[in-house]
Design a protein around this motif. Structure first.
Motif, PDB file in Angstrom:
ATOM      1  N   PRO A   4       0.798  -1.223   0.000  1.00 18.62           N
ATOM      2  CA  PRO A   4       0.000   0.000   0.000  1.00 18.62           C
ATOM      3  C   PRO A   4       0.833   1.277   0.000  1.00 18.62           C
ATOM      4  N   ASP A   7      -2.533   3.404   3.862  1.00 14.05           N
ATOM      5  CA  ASP A   7      -3.228   2.403   4.671  1.00 14.05           C
ATOM      6  C   ASP A   7      -3.863   3.110   5.864  1.00 14.05           C
ATOM      7  N   ARG A  27      -7.237   0.890   2.030  1.00 13.09           N
ATOM      8  CA  ARG A  27      -5.904   0.450   1.633  1.00 13.09           C
ATOM      9  C   ARG A  27      -5.750   0.721   0.138  1.00 13.09           C
ATOM     10  N   GLY A  29      -3.324   0.416  -3.002  1.00 15.02           N
ATOM     11  CA  GLY A  29      -2.130  -0.212  -3.532  1.00 15.02           C
ATOM     12  C   GLY A  29      -1.273   0.757  -4.328  1.00 15.02           C
ATOM     13  N   THR A 197       1.151   6.636  -7.466  1.00 17.23           N
ATOM     14  CA  THR A 197      -0.217   6.263  -7.116  1.00 17.23           C
ATOM     15  C   THR A 197      -1.095   7.496  -7.251  1.00 17.23           C
TER      16      THR A 197
END
Length: 252
Positions: A4, A7, A27, A29, A197
């Protein structure tokens, strides 16, 4: 799911006597594009601010980019923040700065006057990508609302070390063609091989489903669903089904 980037466990946030997030678990990833979906007042913007370390949780555990935020000292927290690009819902631009200086502020970590040639090249490239290449030296406060939103998106991509990009309603007020282009730009940059991300909250659900790896539904301050776009569309929970099947809600 990959390790993650974010989280959250049992997170609570209260403002005065109002609970905004309640036992929120999420969470995210690393290296994926995540969509956050919820009706008005569900806690979406507050959730993004917790993820972006803008506001602290009143209870629960928040781990961002491998660090337990409650255990971080000032220098570590500053280092984490330097790896986060955030487009705020209210944009938070420097109205009296030129367009390019707004982006350079993020590229250089707060020192646009000390920008080097490579910094300026990066800023110009980002502004070109959102259609603002001809407005480099116009004050941000002189731009239209849609142009200001595109500037905020460019600034969110500016930090060189960023591993987490957060977009709060990035296409609000933009026409459908521009909305699709901007969301496509976000997706292409986040899939450029850098391992970043992305977390995107928007009412443009159809466009969001087209670019996200995973979708998370927040309702009354808690995450009630996490899954792929296909799983979201096929989910039978009343709240989830209403969000993903009602075309009025799709338009926000």
């Amino acid at each position: 799911m990959p390790d993650p980037a974010v989280d959250l466990s049992g997170v609570h946030v209260r403002f005065n006597d109002r609970t905004i997030l309640q036992d929120c678990n999420l969470r995210l990833g690393a290296g994926l594009i995540h969509g956050i979906v919820g009706s008005g007042g569900s806690g979406r913007s507050t959730l993004l601010k917790v993820i972006g370390t803008v506001i602290p949780a009143d209870a629960g555990r928040v781990t961002i980019l491998g660090h337990d935020i409650d255990q971080c000292g000032g220098d570590v927290l500053a280092s984490i923040r330097s790896r986060i690009g955030f487009q705020f819902q209210n944009l938070a631009l420097f109205d009296s700065f030129d367009v390019i200086d707004n982006v350079l502020f993020a590229v250089t970590g707060g020192d646009p006057d000390g920008a080097e040639v490579a910094d300026r090249e990066r800023a110009v490239e980002l502004l070109d990508s959102v259609g603002l290449g001809d407005f480099l030296h116009r004050h941000a406060g002189q731009l239209s609302g849609g142009m200001q939103r595109r500037l905020a998106i460019a600034r969110a991509f500016a930090p060189r070390q960023a591993m987490l990009h957060i977009f709060d309603d990035p296409v609000a007020g933009l026409d459908p063609v521009t909305s699709s282009r901007i969301l496509g730009l976000i997706a292409s940059r986040c899939r450029s091989g850098t391992g970043t991300t992305a977390v995107i909250s928007t009412h443009e659900i159809d466009a969001l489903l087209a670019i996200c790896d995973l979708v998370h539904v927040i309702h009354q301050g808690s995450i009630i669903f996490s899954g792929t776009p296909a799983q979201a569309v096929g989910n039978r929970q009343e709240v989830v089904a209403r969000l993903f099947r009602d075309p009025v809600l799709h338009r926000g």
